[in-house]
Every structure is written in C-alpha cells, then in structure tokens.
Design an enzyme around this catalytic site. Sequence first.
Site, PDB file in Angstrom:
ATOM      1  N   SER A  75       0.855  -1.188   0.000  1.00 26.99           N
ATOM      2  CA  SER A  75       0.000   0.000   0.000  1.00 26.99           C
ATOM      3  C   SER A  75       0.895   1.244   0.000  1.00 26.99           C
ATOM      4  O   SER A  75       1.967   1.252   0.617  1.00 26.99           O
ATOM      5  CB  SER A  75      -0.874   0.027   1.250  1.00 26.99           C
ATOM      6  OG  SER A  75      -1.509   1.282   1.336  1.00 26.99           O
ATOM      7  N   TYR A 164     -12.818  12.351   0.354  1.00 23.35           N
ATOM      8  CA  TYR A 164     -11.993  12.366  -0.864  1.00 23.35           C
ATOM      9  C   TYR A 164     -11.604  13.805  -1.245  1.00 23.35           C
ATOM     10  O   TYR A 164     -10.449  14.082  -1.577  1.00 23.35           O
ATOM     11  CB  TYR A 164     -12.807  11.694  -1.971  1.00 23.35           C
ATOM     12  CG  TYR A 164     -12.144  11.542  -3.307  1.00 23.35           C
ATOM     13  CD1 TYR A 164     -11.180  10.560  -3.536  1.00 23.35           C
ATOM     14  CD2 TYR A 164     -12.509  12.364  -4.381  1.00 23.35           C
ATOM     15  CE1 TYR A 164     -10.602  10.403  -4.792  1.00 23.35           C
ATOM     16  CE2 TYR A 164     -11.943  12.207  -5.638  1.00 23.35           C
ATOM     17  CZ  TYR A 164     -10.992  11.227  -5.838  1.00 23.35           C
ATOM     18  OH  TYR A 164     -10.431  11.071  -7.081  1.00 23.35           O
ATOM     19  N   LYS A 168      -7.894  15.271  -1.504  1.00 22.13           N
ATOM     20  CA  LYS A 168      -7.381  15.731  -2.803  1.00 22.13           C
ATOM     21  C   LYS A 168      -6.955  17.192  -2.761  1.00 22.13           C
ATOM     22  O   LYS A 168      -5.990  17.580  -3.422  1.00 22.13           O
ATOM     23  CB  LYS A 168      -8.440  15.499  -3.889  1.00 22.13           C
ATOM     24  CG  LYS A 168      -8.642  14.032  -4.253  1.00 22.13           C
ATOM     25  CD  LYS A 168      -7.325  13.363  -4.650  1.00 22.13           C
ATOM     26  CE  LYS A 168      -7.503  12.132  -5.513  1.00 22.13           C
ATOM     27  NZ  LYS A 168      -6.214  11.434  -5.765  1.00 22.13           N
TER      28      LYS A 168
END
Length: 305
Positions: A75, A164, A168
């Site tokens: 990951s 998200y 971002k």
Amino acid sequence: MSENLRFDGRVVVITGAGSGLGRAYALEFAKRGAKIVVNDLGGSVKGEGKSTRAADEVAEMVRNAGSVAAVNYDSVENGDKIIKTAIDAFGRVDIIINNAGILRDVSMLKMTSSDWDTIINVHLKGTFSVTKAAWKYFKDQGYGRIVNTSSGSGIYGNFGQANYGAAKMGIHGFTQVLAKEGEKYNIKANSICPVAASRMTQDLFTPELMELLVPEKIVPFVVCLCHESCKENGGLFEVAGGWFTRLRWQRAQGAFLKGKFTAEDVKKEWTKVNCFNGLNDYPTGTQDTIGKIISFSSENAKPKL
Ligand SMILES: NC(=O)c1ccc[n+]([C@@H]2O[C@H](COP(=O)([O-])OP(=O)(O)OC[C@H]3O[C@@H](n4cnc5c(N)ncnc54)[C@H](O)[C@@H]3O)[C@@H](O)[C@H]2O)c1
C-alpha cells in the site's frame, strides 16, 4: 517510438499502476526508455482486498514494450517499501507519480470515521509517505520530478466526497509546499486534476464520455511534467480528454478597515470583499497577504494632505 522527451536512465515510480491512469502512464514511460516501478495493492475501487495480479500484468506489458520493470504490491501508506523496491532494483529514483486511489463516497451525515480515515490514509498519507521516502534521494542527487493526483472534487467540492475532496485538496497543498522546499534542489512538484475513464468512473460516464476521456489523453501532459526539461513547479492543472489548463488563485478587491470595527462595518464592505471586476491579483504566497496589510496600514498611517 518516441522521440524527444526521453527518459533513458531515469527511474519512475508509479503508484496504483495496475489499472486506469497508472497503467497508461507505465506503458508510455516504457516506450520512452524509463525503468519503471509498478506499484499496486490490487484491491477493489473501495480499497477492499488485495492482489498481485494487476501489478504483475502491467509489469509484463512494460517488459513486452522493451523496458524494465520492478513490481511492488505494498500500500502507498508504506512508501518506504515502494522506494526501497526502486533502490534495490535500479539503484536510484528520479520521478514519482502519486496516483494510487480509492473511493468511499457517502454523504456527510452517514460518513463514519473509518470512511474518513481510509481515504485520507490512502490519498493524502500515501502521497506523503512515498514522497517522504524518495525526498532524500532527490535532494542528494539534485534532481526529482513529482506529479501528485488531485481532483476537481477537492478544488470545487462534490456531493458525497467530503473525505476524498479533503484528501485531494490536501494533496495540492502538499504539492505547493514541496515546490517551495524543492526548488533549490531542482525538485519540481505539480498536481493534476484528471478526468478519465476508469473503473472509478465507469458508473458515472456514458459510453460516449468513456471513449472521449480515455486515460491515454492524460498521459502526454504527465510525461511533460515529469521530463527534465520541465520548469513548472507548484502548478495545478486540469487535464481531460485532450484539454489541458492551469488553475490559480485570484484575489478580489477586498476591504481594509482601520482601528476598531464591528461585524456591521464588515457587512457594509461585502461587495468589495467579493469584487473581482477588472482586477488581476493572483497571489502566490502568504508574503503577498502580509505585504498587502502592511501597505494598507502604512497608507492609513500617512497624514492626509
Ligand atoms: N478517473 C478520474 O476521472 C479521476 C478524477 C480525479 C482524480 N482521479 C484520481 O486519479 C488516480 C487514478 O485513478 P483511476 O481513475 O485510474 O482509478 P483506478 O481505480 O483505475 O486506479 C487506481 C489504482 O490504484 C490502486 N490502489 C488503490 N489503493 C492503493 C494503495 N493503498 N496502494 C497502492 N495502490 C492502490 C488500485 O488497485 C488501482 O489499480 C486516483 O488517485 C484518483 O483518485 C481520477
């Protein structure tokens, strides 16, 4: 075969290279002579599970294109392991494309801490983790190129994506700091906001849009940003379907009140606070803000003639 923008001898680490945009980057960099670390955890769009298959397939495609690939299945939260793969296989790292990503879309009322943490960890922490591990190599060799993947969801906001969007937008904040810290070492960092057909967007786009927005139309711009000839640093670019454009901050006229003032005084200035008409003020640092306040204060301190 390409051309002028070559990457012979360069090592590029591409996270989330097992599908979508990451796979398209890997195949193009392979054609342009780069050695490639193909990283992918191989889970679902929601970040569940893992598999070696996607990364293995892309590594095979890179080798078939005549280049060399090292595979990494970690990951992005474990960036040190990904960069170690580059150093062990190729002895250096020149370029990182922080691209890996997942979605956990849910409205604010229903969003759990786990939905929040999972997205922040993969996108924001992952981008930090890979970059942090590469940074000392970039600094020592006086060279590095970083492309971080932001999103319109963070720039503009998008329903159901508080986690998200925050990650971002955070990524672009991170890029801007890297640009300032890296400039003197010839480390350039930029962010892109792509829109592309992938498994992430296949349920949102019509078949016509899927065709228009193929990932291959994002790739050439990212190649430019990663090349040694690239002078851009700290930029934010929308890239989609053959459209490439820069985004920047613009400051409105604003209002300056001297001495003591109230909320009512501020309210009277609301039009000026929001007025962009005819103004070309594009700040690039907090020094711009402080400079403005100092200049207003000193103007106000001058005796009126
Ligand atoms: N497709 C779009 O329109 C769009 C828009 C804005 C931003 N983005 C961003 O672009 C990037 C690429 O997205 P895509 O559309 O190609 O999606 P995609 O799902 O096809 O590719 C993402 C890849 O990242 C991998 N990945 C996920 N979590 C990982 C982790 N923890 N470690 C390593 N690999 C991991 C996945 O296995 C997958 O192969 C993402 O960061 C996404 O948020 C995409």
